[in-house]
Motif scaffolding. Sequence first.
Motif, PDB file in Angstrom:
ATOM      1  N   SER A 159      -4.451  12.023  -0.144  1.00 33.18           N
ATOM      2  CA  SER A 159      -5.409  12.516   0.833  1.00 33.18           C
ATOM      3  C   SER A 159      -4.905  12.376   2.263  1.00 33.18           C
ATOM      4  N   THR A 160      -3.784  11.674   2.445  1.00 31.84           N
ATOM      5  CA  THR A 160      -3.257  11.478   3.784  1.00 31.84           C
ATOM      6  C   THR A 160      -2.186  12.519   4.073  1.00 31.84           C
ATOM      7  N   ALA A 161      -1.740  12.538   5.335  1.00 38.23           N
ATOM      8  CA  ALA A 161      -0.713  13.502   5.729  1.00 38.23           C
ATOM      9  C   ALA A 161       0.602  13.235   5.016  1.00 38.23           C
ATOM     10  N   ASN A 162       0.841  11.944   4.683  1.00 41.13           N
ATOM     11  CA  ASN A 162       2.090  11.578   4.006  1.00 41.13           C
ATOM     12  C   ASN A 162       1.847  11.571   2.501  1.00 41.13           C
ATOM     13  N   SER A 163       1.989  12.735   1.857  1.00 42.07           N
ATOM     14  CA  SER A 163       1.715  12.839   0.431  1.00 42.07           C
ATOM     15  C   SER A 163       2.909  12.424  -0.421  1.00 42.07           C
ATOM     16  N   ALA A 164       4.026  12.089   0.225  1.00 45.64           N
ATOM     17  CA  ALA A 164       5.225  11.700  -0.534  1.00 45.64           C
ATOM     18  C   ALA A 164       5.088  10.310  -1.124  1.00 45.64           C
ATOM     19  N   GLY A 165       4.140   9.538  -0.656  1.00 44.46           N
ATOM     20  CA  GLY A 165       3.902   8.226  -1.214  1.00 44.46           C
ATOM     21  C   GLY A 165       4.766   7.143  -0.621  1.00 44.46           C
ATOM     22  N   THR A 166       4.871   7.089   0.696  1.00 44.16           N
ATOM     23  CA  THR A 166       5.645   6.039   1.353  1.00 44.16           C
ATOM     24  C   THR A 166       4.999   4.681   1.112  1.00 44.16           C
ATOM     25  N   ILE A 167       5.831   3.692   0.798  1.00 40.70           N
ATOM     26  CA  ILE A 167       5.349   2.341   0.554  1.00 40.70           C
ATOM     27  C   ILE A 167       5.365   1.557   1.862  1.00 40.70           C
ATOM     28  N   TYR A 168       4.253   0.886   2.144  1.00 43.97           N
ATOM     29  CA  TYR A 168       4.133   0.057   3.336  1.00 43.97           C
ATOM     30  C   TYR A 168       3.798  -1.374   2.931  1.00 43.97           C
ATOM     31  N   ALA A 169       4.127  -2.305   3.831  1.00 45.99           N
ATOM     32  CA  ALA A 169       3.706  -3.696   3.696  1.00 45.99           C
ATOM     33  C   ALA A 169       2.688  -3.980   4.789  1.00 45.99           C
ATOM     34  N   THR A 170       1.668  -4.765   4.478  1.00 45.82           N
ATOM     35  CA  THR A 170       0.638  -5.072   5.462  1.00 45.82           C
ATOM     36  C   THR A 170       0.026  -6.430   5.162  1.00 45.82           C
ATOM     37  N   ARG A 171      -0.481  -7.087   6.204  1.00 43.69           N
ATOM     38  CA  ARG A 171      -1.240  -8.327   6.027  1.00 43.69           C
ATOM     39  C   ARG A 171      -2.729  -8.086   6.247  1.00 43.69           C
ATOM     40  N   ASN A 172      -3.098  -6.853   6.548  1.00 45.13           N
ATOM     41  CA  ASN A 172      -4.502  -6.518   6.765  1.00 45.13           C
ATOM     42  C   ASN A 172      -5.172  -6.300   5.416  1.00 45.13           C
ATOM     43  N   GLY A 173      -6.096  -7.181   5.057  1.00 43.81           N
ATOM     44  CA  GLY A 173      -6.737  -7.118   3.749  1.00 43.81           C
ATOM     45  C   GLY A 173      -8.099  -6.462   3.759  1.00 43.81           C
ATOM     46  N   VAL A 210       0.847  -1.189   0.000  1.00 47.83           N
ATOM     47  CA  VAL A 210       0.000   0.000   0.000  1.00 47.83           C
ATOM     48  C   VAL A 210       0.884   1.241   0.000  1.00 47.83           C
ATOM     49  N   LYS A 211       0.337   2.311  -0.545  1.00 45.10           N
ATOM     50  CA  LYS A 211       1.064   3.575  -0.600  1.00 45.10           C
ATOM     51  C   LYS A 211       0.196   4.663  -0.005  1.00 45.10           C
ATOM     52  N   ALA A 212       0.817   5.521   0.820  1.00 44.37           N
ATOM     53  CA  ALA A 212       0.093   6.638   1.396  1.00 44.37           C
ATOM     54  C   ALA A 212      -0.399   7.539   0.276  1.00 44.37           C
ATOM     55  N   GLY A 213      -1.713   7.735   0.201  1.00 47.70           N
ATOM     56  CA  GLY A 213      -2.296   8.521  -0.874  1.00 47.70           C
ATOM     57  C   GLY A 213      -2.179  10.003  -0.632  1.00 47.70           C
ATOM     58  N   SER A 271       5.223   0.088  12.007  1.00 46.64           N
ATOM     59  CA  SER A 271       4.989   1.536  12.024  1.00 46.64           C
ATOM     60  C   SER A 271       3.564   1.890  12.413  1.00 46.64           C
ATOM     61  N   GLY A 272       2.819   0.946  12.976  1.00 46.17           N
ATOM     62  CA  GLY A 272       1.448   1.202  13.384  1.00 46.17           C
ATOM     63  C   GLY A 272       0.469   1.058  12.232  1.00 46.17           C
ATOM     64  N   ASN A 273      -0.824   1.012  12.557  1.00 39.25           N
ATOM     65  CA  ASN A 273      -1.883   0.853  11.554  1.00 39.25           C
ATOM     66  C   ASN A 273      -1.695  -0.406  10.719  1.00 39.25           C
ATOM     67  N   ASN A 274      -1.175  -1.464  11.343  1.00 38.02           N
ATOM     68  CA  ASN A 274      -0.937  -2.743  10.660  1.00 38.02           C
ATOM     69  C   ASN A 274       0.069  -2.623   9.522  1.00 38.02           C
ATOM     70  N   HIS A 275       0.976  -1.667   9.617  1.00 41.73           N
ATOM     71  CA  HIS A 275       1.970  -1.432   8.571  1.00 41.73           C
ATOM     72  C   HIS A 275       3.363  -1.857   9.023  1.00 41.73           C
ATOM     73  N   TRP A 276       4.152  -2.285   8.049  1.00 38.32           N
ATOM     74  CA  TRP A 276       5.581  -2.484   8.253  1.00 38.32           C
ATOM     75  C   TRP A 276       6.332  -1.689   7.195  1.00 38.32           C
ATOM     76  N   VAL A 277       7.542  -1.279   7.558  1.00 33.29           N
ATOM     77  CA  VAL A 277       8.388  -0.523   6.649  1.00 33.29           C
ATOM     78  C   VAL A 277       9.651  -1.325   6.366  1.00 33.29           C
ATOM     79  N   GLU A 278      10.082  -1.318   5.131  1.00 34.87           N
ATOM     80  CA  GLU A 278      11.303  -2.016   4.723  1.00 34.87           C
ATOM     81  C   GLU A 278      12.520  -1.428   5.425  1.00 34.87           C
ATOM     82  N   THR A 279      13.444  -2.278   5.853  1.00 36.47           N
ATOM     83  CA  THR A 279      14.691  -1.844   6.473  1.00 36.47           C
ATOM     84  C   THR A 279      15.857  -2.572   5.813  1.00 36.47           C
ATOM     85  N   TYR A 280      17.066  -2.167   6.199  1.00 37.68           N
ATOM     86  CA  TYR A 280      18.258  -2.847   5.692  1.00 37.68           C
ATOM     87  C   TYR A 280      18.253  -4.309   6.125  1.00 37.68           C
TER      88      TYR A 280
END
Length: 417
Positions: free
Chosen positions: A97-111, A92-95, A343-352
Amino acid sequence: MGFQQGLSGLSAASKQLDVIGNNVANASTVGFKQSRAEFADMYATSFYGVASTAAGIGVNTAAVTQQHTQGNITPTARSLDMAINNNGFFIVKAGASTANSAGTIYATRNGQFQVDQQGYIVNTSGDRLQGWTASTGGVVTQGPVNDLQLQTALINPKVTSAVGMGVNLDSRMTPTAGTTLDPTKTNTFNWSNATTVYDSLGNPHNLTLYYQKAAPTTTGTDWVVNAYVDGNPATAPNTFTLNFNTNGALTTTAKFPVSFTPAPVNGSATPVSFTVDYTGSTQYGQNAGTTSLTNDGYAPGTLRAINIDKTGIIQATYTNSQTRTIGQVAIGNFTNPQGLQPSGNNHWVETYSSGPMQINAPGSGTAGLLQSAALEDSNVDLTTELVNMITAQRFYQANAQTVKTQDQVLQTLINLR
């Protein structure tokens, strides 16, 4: 030294209770993955290493790791609810309409997905589901992923240009060819069938075809077909002939032109011209009937239903009975899922530590398959967590007793005279 050991034990037990409490709190969170506290012992070292008689200086919380095991999959009544069976994450990508308009990519298992006012497939946070958009011909090319969007607006109508009409005409019928056709008198024709054709504005028109059998010959049988549209004869020529050989196979040209002018005039393009293709038609000794029917025209339509198959292909069904491939859901995989940063909201962020995201279609590579109209439950086992809570409580009590005992020993030493 006993104070240090006891305090470290109290801190570790407190951390373990925090982790257990978080697991219990999220036992009903869709797609949540439980964590566990992992501990390591501590020793004071010097240049020459640890003495063989060293007792150690306590325990340290080495890590809090998430357990990415499969949760139970529960069916739901919503087609946009999705669960991943086996490995992978929704992307998923922050759209905007959200506070994060830069388009951060998240991973989630919440469908748990839905459609926003612009037709984008989003989660409850407004983040847009990523995948591949199909071309106008319904072909999905797996290049860079993008926001998946449904066409919720009215789709344009298409004028009929070709009708496929496979029929079987009953060879046992009595010939009527040569009789003046009167659609109101059934004794002037042998059989009829009908379909709907559309003009350029999507208005429906009833095409009725009347069949008159000619007298059989030694080489076969002719059938005269009369085309009527909305109860009126089609523009001349409105008749054509089908010839069947003695084996019941069609031997004449299978395609015939038909045209008509809508009456009354409705503003559509005129005349409406199309072909009727009788390929595959037969004449056998069984009741007359339509064996196949196709029509490339359709009326305007709006979105009625969404279906997502196990490979992530999204198909939309419209009120005009048209089905279109919208796109395909993408699945992200990581070499080390435990290295992902929550990162909250059922999100994970890629790391090294997790490694880069590997994007695949469901069922390809290391990606699992999708199950539509279903959700993945939290993988927290409440029974296990409650037992662990009791153990952690005893762990805390025992370390508190260490501090208490050390205090008593120290008090005895101070009271020496």
